[in-house]
Structure formats: C-alpha cells, structure tokens
Design a protein around this motif. Structure first.
Motif, mmCIF file in Angstrom:
data_model
loop_
_atom_site.group_PDB
_atom_site.id
_atom_site.type_symbol
_atom_site.label_atom_id
_atom_site.label_comp_id
_atom_site.label_asym_id
_atom_site.label_seq_id
_atom_site.Cartn_x
_atom_site.Cartn_y
_atom_site.Cartn_z
ATOM 1 N N ASN A 67 0.809 -1.218 0.000
ATOM 2 C CA ASN A 67 0.000 0.000 0.000
ATOM 3 C C ASN A 67 0.839 1.263 0.000
ATOM 4 O O ASN A 67 0.330 2.362 0.005
ATOM 5 N N THR A 68 2.164 1.124 0.003
ATOM 6 C CA THR A 68 3.000 2.325 0.025
ATOM 7 C C THR A 68 3.373 2.792 -1.369
ATOM 8 O O THR A 68 3.929 3.855 -1.549
ATOM 9 N N GLN A 72 -5.140 3.314 -5.291
ATOM 10 C CA GLN A 72 -5.641 2.036 -4.807
ATOM 11 C C GLN A 72 -6.925 1.669 -5.526
ATOM 12 O O GLN A 72 -7.775 2.525 -5.754
ATOM 13 N N SER A 92 -9.829 -0.439 3.003
ATOM 14 C CA SER A 92 -8.780 -1.082 3.774
ATOM 15 C C SER A 92 -7.467 -0.409 3.426
ATOM 16 O O SER A 92 -7.425 0.573 2.697
ATOM 17 N N LYS A 93 -6.407 -0.961 3.965
ATOM 18 C CA LYS A 93 -5.098 -0.347 3.706
ATOM 19 C C LYS A 93 -4.743 -0.408 2.235
ATOM 20 O O LYS A 93 -4.012 0.432 1.733
ATOM 21 N N SER A 94 -5.192 -1.455 1.571
ATOM 22 C CA SER A 94 -4.776 -1.591 0.177
ATOM 23 C C SER A 94 -5.917 -1.312 -0.801
ATOM 24 O O SER A 94 -5.754 -1.457 -1.991
ATOM 25 N N SER A 142 -10.102 10.184 0.174
ATOM 26 C CA SER A 142 -8.899 9.525 0.678
ATOM 27 C C SER A 142 -7.641 10.044 -0.006
ATOM 28 O O SER A 142 -6.622 10.256 0.619
ATOM 29 N N GLN A 171 -4.647 11.974 1.897
ATOM 30 C CA GLN A 171 -3.282 11.467 1.862
ATOM 31 C C GLN A 171 -2.309 12.566 1.457
ATOM 32 O O GLN A 171 -1.257 12.742 2.041
ATOM 33 N N THR A 213 -8.921 -6.697 5.016
ATOM 34 C CA THR A 213 -8.461 -6.122 6.274
ATOM 35 C C THR A 213 -7.526 -7.073 7.026
ATOM 36 O O THR A 213 -6.925 -6.694 8.014
ATOM 37 N N GLN A 218 -4.243 -8.676 7.802
ATOM 38 C CA GLN A 218 -2.906 -8.216 7.460
ATOM 39 C C GLN A 218 -1.970 -9.399 7.212
ATOM 40 O O GLN A 218 -1.869 -10.320 8.016
#
Lengths: 851, 647
Positions: free
Chosen positions: A336-337, A373, A380-382, A392, A396, A461, A463
């Motif tokens: 996700n980065t 994304q 979710s994070k990804s 979002s 960010q 969600t 991980q």
C-alpha cells in the motif's frame, strides 16, 4: 584535492523504473495502460517512467531499451514527473521501424525502435489546450481531459491536417460531467458515463469515424438494493461494432447491454468490485477481472464461463492486443505504500503467459504520493471504497504536505555473488537484475492469503506477514529473512505480533529453499531490530547477529554437523528501556562487534561474547549526543557513525574523531530509527563511503511541495576527502554497495541508478590507507608462490620437449651461451614488474638472460 | 592481551670490543635461524670465541661449546638435528679475508644433565672463494646449501664435497632468507646490492631430493640501497627498516611495495632492530625500548622500556604460526649492551605474548595520529535556508581568555558570547561544539578559576551531551554544596560513572534527588552492570535508602508515584547484596512493606475482576445491539455464493 578526484565517480540512472500507466490517476478512465504491438507482431513496446522497453514476443526477452536519459530530445520531452505517454502507434511505412508517441502535454514524437537510437527523432506540438487523454479514430480524433470538481470535462478535437512537424486541430465537442469513459479496441467508438442535468447517470455512445452521436440512455438499474456499491460503476467496455456495452459495478455485478435494443442481462461471479472489462476483438467473449486475481472469460453466445486463476495481482485492465494476445494490467495491491504494476501478455489460444513486464517493487516506509488504490466494497489499507474514494486521495496528499519530514526509505539488499537486488515486497521477495534490467524472480517467502488467491471484501483487512529485512551471508549461499506476522484484529492478542527469522539456502535450481525457521528469535513480542552477517573470518561467513530492542544480541551460525542454523552465543537484553535505534558493525577479523543502542556505543568481544573492558574492568562505552542512526566499520580501523546531528569518522586505533559533518538539517526527525542506515553504504574493498541526502524541494511560492531532490556524496574511508557529489531529481530510498566498485541506488519512482567508478577496480589507487584487506588473505602469498612454481615447472618441461627448437636456437645464438638456452619462456620474468623500470635496467635484465 | 616480559639472561658475552659495540655487534653474533616458540635450545656463533649451544629451561645453561680462534669471525651457521640422534653443525668462518666452511657432527644433547659427555664425532673443512652469507642444512638429503657473498650458491654433502655451483651473476649478496610454503616446499630468496643504487631480488625453489635451486623470479628495484637497512621476513612479507624509522613492507613473491610508513615513535638515529613474531606483527627495538607492533593496524600493542641499558637488539625470534587465542606465546633472543664507558653485553631471552592480531588487541593503540577536523557542512556551495551557517569561533583565543578570567560574570559573557550560544542550556543549534577535548579544556579552566560558586557556563556544560567523561568522574562530590548544579548534573550530565551515582544514592536524604538518581541509574546502565557496581562499593550502607522508601508515607511524593522504577532498583540492590545481609529490623520492615504492597495488588485484582465481569456482560449486550445497526460491511461473510451478491 577533492576537485582533482571528482571525475573518479559518475552517476547514471540506468535501470528499473515503473510501468507507466498514463491514465491511472484519472478515475474516469477505464483504459489505463498504453502499449504497442509492432506492425509485424514481433515486438511489444511498453513505456516505463524512465524508458521505453521493447520486448520480443518470440524470445520473451527485452531486446531493446530506449532510455530517456540517453537522448537529449527524449529527456527534454519525457523526463518530467508530470509527463506521461498517452498513446503509441506504429508507423506504417517501408521501414516499419518507427513509432509515433503522443504525450499528455500534446507533444508528438516519432522515433525508431530498431537499431540505434540516433538523432532521427522528430517532434512537434499539437495546438490544443488541456491534457491530452487519448488518440482515437486512427489518429484523427484527440480527446483531452480536465478535472472539474468530482467529475471530468472531455474535449474532442479533430486532427485536421497532419504533416510532419506541423499540425492543425479543430475543436469538435465538449462533454461535461464525465464519470467514466472507454472506447472500443479499434478506437472507433467512444462510450462515456456522465451525469446529466438532473444528476442522473447517463451513457453516451459516440462513433469516432462518422462523427454522429449513436446513442444516449440512462444507466440501467440492476438491482433494487439501495447501497452505493450496487450503483457505483467501476468498469466499462465497448465492443468493436458499438453493439454491446458492459458495465461493471462496485458490488461485483456486470451488466451487459445490447445497444440496438437496450436489452440487458446480468453477469454475476465477482465477489468484490469489478475492476476491469474488455471485449475480445471478435466480440464473442467478455473478459473481466477484479480482486480475486482471476481472469474470467464470459462466452456471450452460450453464457459459458472460463477462468484463468492465480494471477500475480489484482486485474486492473484486461484487453485484447490484436487477435493473438491479451494484455493484463495487474496491481500488486498488497503493497500500500507504492503502486506496483505488472503488464502481462497472454497468448489468446492457450492462455500461457508470454511476457510479464514490471520494474522493481520497493516497499517504502510511508505511503508515497502517487499511490492509486483499486476500488473495493470495503475500505482497507490496500483498497479504497467507492464512498470515500474522493476524500482519501486528498487526505493522503494533505497529510504528506503537512508532515515536513518524509521517510520514504525502502529496504534493499544485494546478493554478494549474483549481484541481484533483493526487495522485500510485503510477504514476498522480489529479486531484480540491475544489469539485465529485468526481474529475476518473485518468491513468496511467508504464508499469506495472497499467495494462493486474491483477497476480497473483508479479507482485505487481514494483514499479511511482512518481510522486514533480508540479508545474505558473504559467500552468497544463505539468505536470512526477518518477518513480522500479525494476529487477526479485534482480539485481545491483536498486538502480540510474532517475529520470525528464516534461513534459506540456495538450491540447485537457484531458488531459495527454507532451511531453518526460528519463531520469536528474541522471545515473545520482541522485535529484531538489526541483522548483520558475519565476516569471512567467522565460520567461513555462515553466521549472523541479530539484535533486539533491549540490548540483547544473538549469534546464529550454520552448524554443518546438525545441518541447521543454531543459536551459538547470546547476550541477554539488559537495558531498562527499549529502543529501535540499534545498529551493529562487525570487524573483518571477527574479533569485535560494535553495538549501538540509542546514543550508546559499546564494544563486544566476539570470542567471549561479552562487553570489552578496559584495565579497570569498566566496559568500553561511548555516549554520543543523539541516538545513533547508522554505523559502519571501514577498513577495520575507522568507525563511521551517524547520529541525528553529525556524520563522523572515529578512528578506533587512536580512539579519536577524525572528521565530522553536520547532517542535522537533513536527517533530524526525518528518518525512523535505523532507516538512515539504508542511505549509507560502504565499499568494503576500498573503504569508500556513499551517502544519500534527501531534501524537500520548495515550490516557487516557498511552500513545501511533494517534490524532492537528492544528493549522493562519496567520501574516502575516513571522511577526510569528498570524492564526489551528485544530484538526482528524486527522493532516494536506498543506497547499497554492489560488492564490486559501484554503488547502486533506488529512488522513489522505482528507478535504479548506479554511481560507478570510471576507473576499473584494479586501478583503484594503491595508497596506504586502503591496503588493509589484501593482507587479510594470508593464502594469497602461497597461491602466488605456487603459481610461480607451476609456471617454472611448465617452462622446464617445455624446454625438455623442445629439443629441436633448442638446436635451432643454438644456431641462432651462435653457441655463445654454454649453459643457457633461450626460448620464448626465458623472457617471461623480464616483464614482471615492468612498471617504472629504467631503460638501462631493462637492458641489464636482457643481458642477464642472454649471457 | 599482547605483552612482553622482562628479558632474562642467557649469558654474558666475552669482553671483545667488537662484540660489545652495539653499532655492529649483531654482525658478529650469528644465531641459527630455526627458533620455534617452544624451543629450548639456542645455537649461537659468537665471533672470536665459540659456537655455543644453550638450554633455556629449566635454567639458562651453556651445554656445548665449539671454540674457534679469536681472529675468526662467524659469518653464518646452521645446526640441524639428525635422525640418528646426532647434530650437524655447519658454520662459515672468516679470518683475514679468507673464508672457510666447517662442518661438525656430534651427539645430540637432550637436557642439561647429559651435556658433559658430548664430543665432536667428525669434522670437515673447505676453503671458499668468498665469505659465507648464509648456510642451510637439508638433513633429509644430507646436503648443505651455502650462499656466498660473491653470488655463488654451492651445494655440499656432509663431508663438504662440492656437488653443485650456481652463479647468480651478482656480486654483493646482502640478505638471504630461507622459508617454506605451507606444503613443505623449500624456497629462499636473496637480495643483492648492485652498483648505482639498485638492488636485485631473486627467488629460488630448492628441490628437496637433490637440493638443486631453480630460479623462480628475478626483479631489480631502482633507486634503492640496502645501506643502513634492517630487514626481516615473515611469510610472504619483507619488512625493510631504513634510517631507523622508515618502514617499507614488500609483498613477495613479486616484491611489490605494499605500504611504507614512518614510525613516529622511533627517533631518527636510534639503534634499531626488527624481527617478526607473527602475521603482521613484528618486534622492534629502538635503543632501550622494545615494541610489539601490529603493522596491519599500525598500532603499538605493547611497549617495554628497559632500565640501565644502552641498547637492545634482537638476534632472532620464533614466529607464531596459526596464531589463535591459545597459541600466542613465543620467545625472542636479543643482545643488550649496558651503559658505561667500557660496556658489557649480554645475551637475553624474552618471552612474548603476541596477542591475536585482531582489532581487539589494536584498539586505542594506533600510532598514526591524524589531524582532527571541526564540524563541516555537508555541501560547500549550498545556499539553502535550512542549511544554516555554523559558527566557527576561534577556540584557542577563547580558552586563553577563559583561562585568565577570574570573575563569574566575565567568564559567562566570554563563554556565551564568543561561542555564540543563545540559551543557557544545550540546543541542537550548538552542535558545532562537538569536540570533547575543547570541552575538557573549558571545564579545566572553569574548575581552576572557581571553587565554590560557579558561573552559568557550568549549567550549560552540564546539559551538553558530550560532557567529557574525565570531568564527569567525581563531579557529584564537587557539586555537593551546590544543590542546583548537583541536580542538574544528575539529570542531564552524561557519562557520570555508576560508582559516583550509587554512592550518592546511598547517602542522600532528599527524596526528590533520590528518585532522580534512581531514574538516572536505570536509564544509563544495564541491569548487570548496576548489580556489579553495587557489589564493588565498599562500606555501603543501604539503610538510608531503604528508610527513605519504607518510611515515605506522603501519597503524592515522587517515590510513591514512580514505584516501578524504585522497586526495580531496590530489587537490584537487594539481589546484589543478598537479602540476609540486612538487619532483622529491616527485614521485618521490608516484609511488612511488601505485605502491604501485595494486599494492594490483590485488592486491585479483585476490583479488576469485578469491573471486567460487569463490562463483559454489558459488552456482549452492546455488541449485539451494535451489530444490528452496523452496516453490512462488518458482518461476517458466509461462503461465497451468488445469492450473497447484491443485485
């Protein structure tokens, strides 16, 4: 002095990069990628953010790269972060070796993709305002885009007259409030989803050939459900005849509309949002893909469904390329980065993969600016859900702008013998060959859900285990990975992470095979803060040290009797507080370990595995002003210590600081504990130090921007001399030494660069302070001696064999030399140490041999 | 750790002037070059006197003596123990420019007792064309290899019959070194001085069966002379010491210059000698000092000054091969010359521990001192705003001014102004002040000029993270009368030794300071070292400390609020002194104190249980009510079915 040695190193950005998806940031575009199959069907051209790569379909290899940096015209046009290539088409002429490239800045470039990238590049600008978005209708129609609020405004232009280096365009039409767009594979039809005056969603189909509006109708309702997902259109596809339109929804449903009579049917299989749709060129199949990492084929005539499962990533785009191939754009959404994309080319007949095209996949420490994304039903994070899709991204960006300091570093390791770069990629490990500019392997090294199938909905969600660090023993036979496993959320034990240390062996197929797995190597819930591999003098380098966050240290080594990695020595955690600022350095002779914990630097004797004490039995410790960020031991005599304020060299032999540099403005508060070490590399052969410094670029108004610039500095072994200073236009996220003479760096755009010596490694100066290491190999003397003996032995046997030759020589020599015979070997010794020999000495030598 | 022991005497040398002149006495003393670290026998050819054999253990003793005429100079000798319990002695003598080679055999002497009945069994003599430079006996082949000054390499058998001669075509052989490689092959190399400042290096292999020599390598070095040079060789490396302190290291077999260094600790005209002891380590002598030097790290591992001695010179050393933690002892043979007008010289033996040759041994002992540089900016040409110019005051002047400054106000104004410090405490802007030597000097001045009242500069210095450890020691006692500074030192001054902190901890009566010290100790030191530190303190009385904790009843005191740390330290203290070292009175107090704490804990646990019970109950209810109102996204998903899809 520094100036004279400046040309010793040079910096070049040579490799890596990301697959360029020009329309990825535009939520209204369903067609994200740009690629081009050449006219003869032999090559596939893919734009990257730093180069064009040409792949041969037959050999499945990259046959040519057109690097922007190697050509001034390409650099000036394309080497800007905001410039994207939006369209590539082959030029049909006699030579068939050129392509025409359109950029979003309305520039057109014609360049050769075969042979030398000569100066034959032609370029001109199109006279349009706005950002060029697509080129349709055989290059006759140009579509530009402009963001207006939450929707987009499209403008259609006609390319009236196109001669080389000159063009004229005419504005045709404007479409307001466009939400989503697509066009048919042959570029003849355009389909748009837009909001009309009553803010109802409408579909507009338009032909690009005859300029007539074909159809305009409201998006048909598929369900009685009122949730937003069931109305949110995520994907769109139009067939080549303008007869069928497929609409994919965030809920997973596909609505297939027969355009002539507007009848529709629902295709249900996807569990999470439909991310991509595409008709085959014969309009017989609909391709669809989503979070499941499965490509689904809907045979429209029979309602039959086929699948191609276990793709590498989430399917963002699935389109046919000519009749023979399908191209897929896959996103490795678990990272996700950064947005990691792969373009996969499939054979349409047997669905075998022909090409998998991607760059290196770094995982940065914080989410970078241009992450996109995919849409899912859950946030979710990804993934991003349809409801907060709009916020979002902004959030960010705001967050990034507000935070003054950015830690975008990424772990990167080099394999000592193959020189491949290893990047931990969430729960997998990617190895990348810098010199071939290709991914070597992508191996799952943890047990995660992602390995087998894609995650959908709430699974997102969960991980996955994350590989935090990867190291190699110096002999290159062993890989050590450290990963963190996360328990499910919402439990009392949710914060009890498990830490896993794994030792991998390189098997005969050049794949890593798990040999030893250690659960919680430093005890429950204790992280491993640093891994350092052993020097050659310890257990022939098959060992490593791990440190925890409380001063504990463990030495692991490969035990050949047990055929396993075992804990051999340990130092108990002993501090009264915890810290992640832990750095280790190990002397080359293996005798000492330097352990930096917070601002304390202590010395550990390896043989006893305890703190080294002075005459008064007090431990030898040094306290520095701020926590130690990086620690490197150079030439076994100088310790390079970086704290938050300074980078300095400390001579262990004289126990004094030699040189220090102020790094406070660039480092303090920027990097997380220990991460600055990723930007400091040491060439262990010459003792040179390379350091990357990142700086945020200020905008024209003086406000901080999201742009960065970086500098790479090269120093000699005790930092007394600056050997080079280079600028790079992006944030550098890792800097490593390649176990030869060069330093390799990776920037935030996944591009790989190299800082190399212009002189060959053998010619590196033979001055005094860099001599330490040769003498650490005592065998070299006996090796050289044996070599000499062997040479002599050969010479003797030669002499014995060559009796006839001797007779000839005797004739030549005129019997002058009684005992000496001269042959071709006689003079070999003459040329050893020939450097700096004066003429008369040389003459002497010759005379000695022949008389 | 590496060390050199005091030399012990083997024998006094005869009173011959040439033997007692340190300038060239080593030329008159020829030691057989086969010393091993465990050797007990030493053979020395003493010119004008004898060829002698000594035993070292149990006590140095002359066990055999082969007298030679007083006009004869021993130029080389070699002794080999034969299989048949005999020893072969071979030596070259020179008298009035005439050289002879001698060979003698005698029974081997095992120990000091059996020495008396040894006698020469056979003796041979051969006249040579030139002076002998080196002799090597190959006992397996029963051959003797003799190298003459004039460049002849001659092979003899045990009856001194010449079997082979090689002429290397150069005249002046200065240095010969025999060695073996790892596999037991024999080699030697010679260095010849050529005219016009050149030297020639030749490497030979010796075939073990025939003792024939094969030339492997020949190199001529330009502009080089062996005059005044001391040479020694250690597996693959040739060390050349010229002009007393210029050391060059050559890498064999190709004689490449690896490095050359100036030895700063040896003066230009000292009487020097050099011998190897292990890999990269040599023994150096300069006048009356012996150094054990690591030439990889350029460090003096050990140094020994000998009193009452004019000069010491090494004759031979035993090299430690395969150096390790357990294998590091060796011996050296040297000659010492006493002071005085009519000096006498002695043969001595030195025991040496060569260390391990690692960084561990060399740390802090380097002799190559480099110039220190002040904090520099990373980019010279930078004009960025955030890259502020760092001040660079003239430190020398400041120190001078501070030195003569006796008034508190003046001291402060000089200190803060000239160092351009804004705050009364250390901030990151003051990071240019990072030289601990400088800080030491400033604090020296400060403590020199002020005794009871201190300037504000000291407060600043106490907050500096690089406060020099030299001054941190004993600082607390010094500041005892100055509570503010005392507390400042405890809270911020780094490098305060554990001993000082603990001593203060057990003497202090102020609860606040006690707590500060506790935190400080726990913050800075490891548990193990705290325990060890407590054990080391003599005459410790912890009752004071215990009283303070046990009797503190104020609810809001620091001690009450920070129980975990206090308890942690208390347990460390009690662990290290032992519980039963306390009086009954304190044990009782302690136990009742612990009881009280335990009852608090159990009470708390009960309360927690109660609370948990109720909250759990209600949370279940809550959960249920929540889930019904929550959106579908939090509901668990059943199996993947088409029915599930919303449509």
């Amino acid at each position: 002095m520094p100036n004279s040695s400046l040309p010793m190193y040079k910096l070049s950005v040579v490799s890596g990069g990301k697959v360029a998806l020009p329309r990825i940031h535009n939520r209204s575009a369903t067609r994200k990628s740009v690629s081009c199959l050449t006219q003869d069907g032999s090559a596939y051209i893919v734009p990257f953010n730093n180069q064009f790569k040409v792949y041969s379909i037959d050999t499945r290899q990259c046959i040519k790269t057109l690097k922007f940096a190697n050509n001034d015209i390409l650099t000036s046009i394309l080497d800007e972060p905001s410039v994207e290539v939006v369209h590539i088409e082959p030029i049909i002429d006699d030579e068939m070796d050129k392509i025409r490239v359109y950029t979003n800045t309305a520039k057109v470039v014609i360049l050769k993709y075969k042979g030398k990238l000569a100066t034959e590049i032609k370029t001109w600008s199109l006279n349009i305002t706005g950002e060029l978005f697509a080129v349709l209708g055989d290059g006759k129609k140009l579509l530009t885009v402009q963001k207006t609020g939450n929707s987009y405004r499209y403008d259609l232009y006609e390319n009236v007259e196109e001669k080389e280096e000159e063009s004229e365009v005419k504005h045709l039409e404007t479409f307001e409030n466009v939400l989503l767009s697509t066009w048919s594979n042959n570029n003849n039809y355009l389909a748009l989803v837009y909001l009309n005056q009553e803010t109802k969603k409408h579909v507009l189909i338009k032909s690009m050939v005859d300029n007539s509006s074909v159809q305009n109708f409201p998006v048909p309702s598929t369900t009685s459900s009122t949730t937003i997902n069931s109305h949110f259109v995520t994907a769109l596809a139009l067939d080549n005849d303008g007869q069928q339109l497929a609409i994919g929804f965030a809920s997973g449903v596909i609505n297939l509309i027969n355009l002539p009579d507007l009848s529709h049917r629902l295709l249900k299989w996807h569990i999470d949002s439909v991310l991509s749709l595409g008709f085959t060129n014969d309009n017989a199949y609909l391709l669809s893909g989503g979070w499941e990492k499965v490509l689904s084929f809907w045979q429209l005539a029979t309602n039959m469904q086929h699948f191609l499962p276990r793709l590498n990533g989430v399917v963002l785009e699935c389109l046919p390329v000519s009749d023979k191939y399908y191209s897929l754009v896959l996103q490795f959404a678990e990272n996700n980065t950064n947005s990691d994309y792969q373009i996969t080319l499939l054979n349409a007949t047997d669905l075998s993969s022909i090409l998998a095209i991607n760059g290196p996949f770094p995982v940065f420490d914080t989410i970078t600016n241009d992450v996109e994304q995919p849409i899912s039903t859950v946030n979710s994070k990804s993934s991003v859900s349809s409801s907060n899709m709009l916020q979002s991204k902004k959030k960010q960006k705001r967050k990034l702008l507000k935070r003054k300091k950015h830690d975008f570093t990424a772990p990167l390791s080099v394999h000592p013998s193959t020189k491949h770069l290893y990047l931990p990629h969430v729960s997998s490990l990617q190895s990348y060959d810098l010199y071939k500019n290709e991914q070597v392997s992508y191996q799952y090294v943890t047990s995660s859900v992602n390995n087998a199938a894609g995650k959908v909905r709430l699974e997102l969600t969960i991980q996955d285990p994350v590989v935090q660090d990867v190291k190699f023993t110096l002999d290159g036979f062993w890989m050590i990975t450290y990963e963190v496993e996360y328990p499910p959320e919402g439990l009392l034990s949710s914060k009890e992470l498990s830490h896993v240390l794994k030792f991998w062996k390189l098997d005969d197929n050049k794949e890593w095979e798990l040999k030893t797995k250690v659960l919680n190597p430093h005890g429950n819930n204790v992280p491993v803060t640093n891994i350092t591999t052993a020097p050659n003098s310890i257990n022939s380098s098959q060992g490593c040290l791990t440190a925890d966050n409380n001063g504990g240290l463990k030495y692991w080594k490969f035990d050949s009797k047990q055929n396993n990695w075992c804990l051999n020595r340990l130092l108990l955690p002993n501090y009264n507080h915890f810290s992640n600022s832990v750095q280790l350095a190990w002397s080359l002779d293996g005798s000492l370990i330097f352990h930096a914990f917070e601002d304390k630097l202590s010395t550990i004797e390896f043989s006893e595995f305890k703190l080294l004490e002075d005459e008064n039995e007090l431990p030898i410790e040094r306290t520095l002003d701020t926590p130690i960020q990086a620690l490197t031991l150079v030439n076994d005599s100088t310790l390079i210590i970086s704290t938050k304020t300074s980078l300095h060299s400390f001579n262990l032999l004289t126990q004094s600081t030699i040189s220090s540099f102020d790094i406070y403005p660039y480092v303090n508060g920027v990097y997380k504990p220990g991460h600055f070490a990723r930007l400091l590399a040491c060439d262990a052969n010459t003792g040179r130090i390379a350091l990357a410094i990142n700086q945020q670029a200020a905008g024209t108004d003086g406000n901080p921007t999201l742009q960065h610039k970086a500098n790479i500095l090269i120093f000699n072994s005790d930092l007394t001399e600056k050997l080079g200073s280079f600028e790079h236009n992006e944030y550098i996220s890792s800097l490593v030494w390649n176990y030869a003479a060069d330093f390799i760096f990776m920037d935030i755009q996944s591009r790989l660069g190299i800082v190399s010596t212009t002189t060959s490694s053998e010619m590196v100066d033979e001055s005094n302070n860099d001599q330490a290491f040769e003498s650490l190999h005592p065998d070299s003397f006996s090796e050289k001696l044996q070599e000499l003996t062997r040479k002599k032995g050969l010479a003797n046997t030669d002499a014995e064999d060559g009796v006839d030759e001797d007779i000839d020589l005797e004739f030549i020599n005129g019997n002058l030399s009684q005992n000496k015979t001269i042959n071709m070997n006689s003079f070999t010794s003459l040329f050893e140490n020939i450097d700096n020999v004066q003429m008369n000495t040389l003459f002497d030598r010759v005379m000695k041999i022949i008389t | 750790m590496a060390s050199i022991s005091q030399p012990f005497r083997l024998s006094a040398l005869p009173k011959i002037p040439s033997l007692n002149n340190y300038a060239n006495q080593t030329d008159y003393l020829q030691v057989v070059d086969n010393l091993s670290p465990s050797a007990n026998k030493v053979n020395i050819g003493i010119s004008g006197s004898s060829i002698s054999q000594y035993l070292i253990n149990p006590t140095p003793k002359l066990v055999f003596n082969l007298p030679i005429p007083s006009t004869n100079i021993v130029t080389a000798c070699d002794v080999v123990e034969d299989a048949a319990n005999t020893e072969v002695w071979c030596y070259g003598l020179e008298a009035r420019k005439v050289s002879h080679l001698h060979l003698a055999t005698k029974p081997m002497i095992q120990d000091a007792v059996s020495s008396s009945n040894a006698e020469i069994t056979s003796q041979f003599k051969y006249k040579l064309k030139s002076e002998v430079v080196s002799i090597k006996i190959y006992s397996k082949a029963e051959k003797v290899l003799v190298i003459l000054r004039n460049g002849l390499i001659q092979t003899f058998d045990y009856e001194l019959k010449l079997s082979n001669t090689i002429d290397i075509s150069y005249d002046d052989i200065r240095f010969v070194q025999f060695f073996q490689d790892g596999q037991g092959n024999d080699f030697f190399f010679v260095l010849c001085q050529l005219s016009d400042e050149k030297i020639c290096y030749k490497l030979f292999q010796v075939r073990s069966e025939s003792v024939s020599c094969i030339e492997l390598n020949s190199i001529i070095l330009e502009n080089y002379t062996l005059e005044n040079a001391k040479l020694c060789f250690e597996f693959g490396k040739l060390y050349v010491l010229k002009n007393s302190n210029e050391l060059s290291i050559y890498q064999l077999p190709h004689l490449q210059l690896q490095t050359s260094i100036q030895l700063p600790f040896i003066s230009k005209d000292a009487v020097v000698s050099i011998k190897p002891v292990s890999s990269n380590r040599v023994l150096l002598t300069a006048d009356n000092t012996i150094y054990l030097v690591d030439l990889l790290y350029n460090a003096i591992l050990f140094q020994k000054d000998l009193q009452n001695i004019k000069a010491i010179q090494l004759l031979s050393t035993a090299v430690v091969q395969e150096n390790s933690e357990d294998n590091r002892k060796t011996i050296a043979l040297d000659v010492t010359t006493k002071n005085g007008a009519n000096p006498t010289s002695y043969l001595d033996v030195i025991n040496i521990d060569v260390g391990t040759g690692t960084l561990k041994d060399a740390m802090g002992k380097g002799f190559m001192v480099k110039q220190k540089q002040k904090l520099q900016k990373l980019f010279e040409e930078s004009n960025e705003d955030d890259d502020v110019e760092l001040p660079s005051p003239d430190y020398e002047r400041i120190i001078k001014q501070l030195h003569i400054c006796k008034k508190i106000e003046n001291f402060d104004s000089i200190f803060f102004k000239m160092l351009s410090l804004d705050k009364e405490y250390y901030t990151d802007n003051d990071r240019f002040l990072n030289d601990s030597d400088l800080l030491t000097q400033i604090i020296d001045c400060l403590f020199l000029n002020f005794k009871d009242e201190y300037p504000k500069a000291l407060t600043y210095l106490l907050t500096h993270p690089l406060f020099p450890p030299v001054h941190a020691k004993g600082l607390l006692t010094k500041l005892k009368n100055n509570p503010r500074l005392f507390k400042q030192a405890i809270v911020t001054c780094p490098n305060v030794p554990l001993d000082d902190l603990l001593t203060e901890l057990f003497n202090i009566t102020n609860a606040e300071l006690c707590f500060d010290i506790t935190l400080r100790v726990l913050q800075d030191y490891k548990k193990e070292s705290i325990k060890a530190g407590i054990r080391k303190i003599e005459k410790m009385d912890i009752t004071n400390f215990l009283d303070m904790i046990l009797n503190s009843n104020k609810a809001d005191s620091d001690l009450k609020l920070n129980k975990p740390q206090i308890f942690q330290l208390m347990s460390l203290i009690i662990d290290s002194i032992g519980l039963f070292a306390l009086d009954d009175e304190y044990l009782e107090k302690l136990s009742s104190f612990v009881d009280a704490q335990v009852s608090v804990v159990s009470q708390n646990i009960e309360l927690l249980h109660l609370a948990e019970h109720y909250t759990k109950h209600s949370s279940v209810v809550n959960n249920k009510s929540n889930s019904s109102t929550n959106s579908s996204s939090t509901q668990p998903i059943s199996a993947y079915t088409v029915d599930y899809l919303e449509c």
